[in-house]
Write a protein that holds these residues in place. Sequence first.
Motif, PDB file in Angstrom:
ATOM      1  N   SER A  44      35.602  52.417  53.833  1.00 58.77           N
ATOM      2  CA  SER A  44      36.914  53.049  54.014  1.00 58.77           C
ATOM      3  C   SER A  44      38.049  52.191  53.455  1.00 58.77           C
ATOM      4  N   ASP A  45      37.804  50.901  53.237  1.00 56.22           N
ATOM      5  CA  ASP A  45      38.823  50.015  52.661  1.00 56.22           C
ATOM      6  C   ASP A  45      39.088  50.329  51.189  1.00 56.22           C
ATOM      7  N   LEU A  46      38.193  51.065  50.542  1.00 58.37           N
ATOM      8  CA  LEU A  46      38.404  51.412  49.134  1.00 58.37           C
ATOM      9  C   LEU A  46      39.680  52.242  48.956  1.00 58.37           C
ATOM     10  N   GLU A  47      39.946  53.135  49.907  1.00 60.54           N
ATOM     11  CA  GLU A  47      41.183  53.929  49.847  1.00 60.54           C
ATOM     12  C   GLU A  47      42.397  53.014  49.980  1.00 60.54           C
ATOM     13  N   LYS A  48      42.299  52.030  50.846  1.00 64.54           N
ATOM     14  CA  LYS A  48      43.401  51.079  51.041  1.00 64.54           C
ATOM     15  C   LYS A  48      43.623  50.264  49.762  1.00 64.54           C
ATOM     16  N   ILE A  49      42.554  49.878  49.089  1.00 63.91           N
ATOM     17  CA  ILE A  49      42.666  49.141  47.827  1.00 63.91           C
ATOM     18  C   ILE A  49      43.389  49.997  46.793  1.00 63.91           C
ATOM     19  N   ALA A  50      43.031  51.271  46.710  1.00 69.60           N
ATOM     20  CA  ALA A  50      43.709  52.176  45.776  1.00 69.60           C
ATOM     21  C   ALA A  50      45.202  52.244  46.099  1.00 69.60           C
ATOM     22  N   GLN A  51      45.530  52.304  47.373  1.00 69.97           N
ATOM     23  CA  GLN A  51      46.939  52.355  47.786  1.00 69.97           C
ATOM     24  C   GLN A  51      47.656  51.064  47.397  1.00 69.97           C
ATOM     25  N   ILE A  52      47.038  49.923  47.617  1.00 67.95           N
ATOM     26  CA  ILE A  52      47.641  48.627  47.280  1.00 67.95           C
ATOM     27  C   ILE A  52      47.919  48.561  45.779  1.00 67.95           C
ATOM     28  N   LEU A  53      46.931  48.924  44.969  1.00 70.45           N
ATOM     29  CA  LEU A  53      47.109  48.856  43.519  1.00 70.45           C
ATOM     30  C   LEU A  53      48.169  49.838  43.033  1.00 70.45           C
ATOM     31  N   ALA A  54      48.226  51.008  43.652  1.00 71.79           N
ATOM     32  CA  ALA A  54      49.228  52.007  43.260  1.00 71.79           C
ATOM     33  C   ALA A  54      50.646  51.530  43.578  1.00 71.79           C
ATOM     34  N   VAL A  55      50.844  50.931  44.743  1.00 71.84           N
ATOM     35  CA  VAL A  55      52.201  50.471  45.071  1.00 71.84           C
ATOM     36  C   VAL A  55      52.603  49.285  44.204  1.00 71.84           C
ATOM     37  N   LYS A  56      51.632  48.480  43.778  1.00 64.17           N
ATOM     38  CA  LYS A  56      51.952  47.392  42.849  1.00 64.17           C
ATOM     39  C   LYS A  56      52.466  47.964  41.528  1.00 64.17           C
TER      40      LYS A  56
END
Length: 120
Positions: A44-56
């Motif tokens: 489930s952390d994969l979605e969080k990683i996508a969010q982190i990279l998108a906000v960067k």
Amino acid sequence: MTLLTTGEVYKMTGLTERSIRYYSNLNLLKAKKNDNGQLVLFKSDLEKIAQILAVKITGYKLKDLIDQQPSLTFIKSDMTQMIADLEDILFYFDLTGSEENHLKNIKLLQNYNTRYLRKR
């Protein structure tokens, strides 16, 4: 509940263990060590990683994410605006080289730089 090692995450995404550890140290991810001492993430952390990279990409600093976690809708809105801004810039690059077009493009580029790149 599926756990992924940082090596597995790297193979799937290209995200390094160093980045995962950094995001975890900022409490943006909840990476843990397994019984073998390997750093692991929940699937489930994969979605969080996508969010982190998108906000960067949209220019936020990671430390800003600690206090506020923008929704995916908000992130998509920011990315849509970035695309529109870049399309405006490309439009003026394609026009003839008049001084007016150069000035318009400089203003657009400066606004883009200020809005997105200087946030970092």
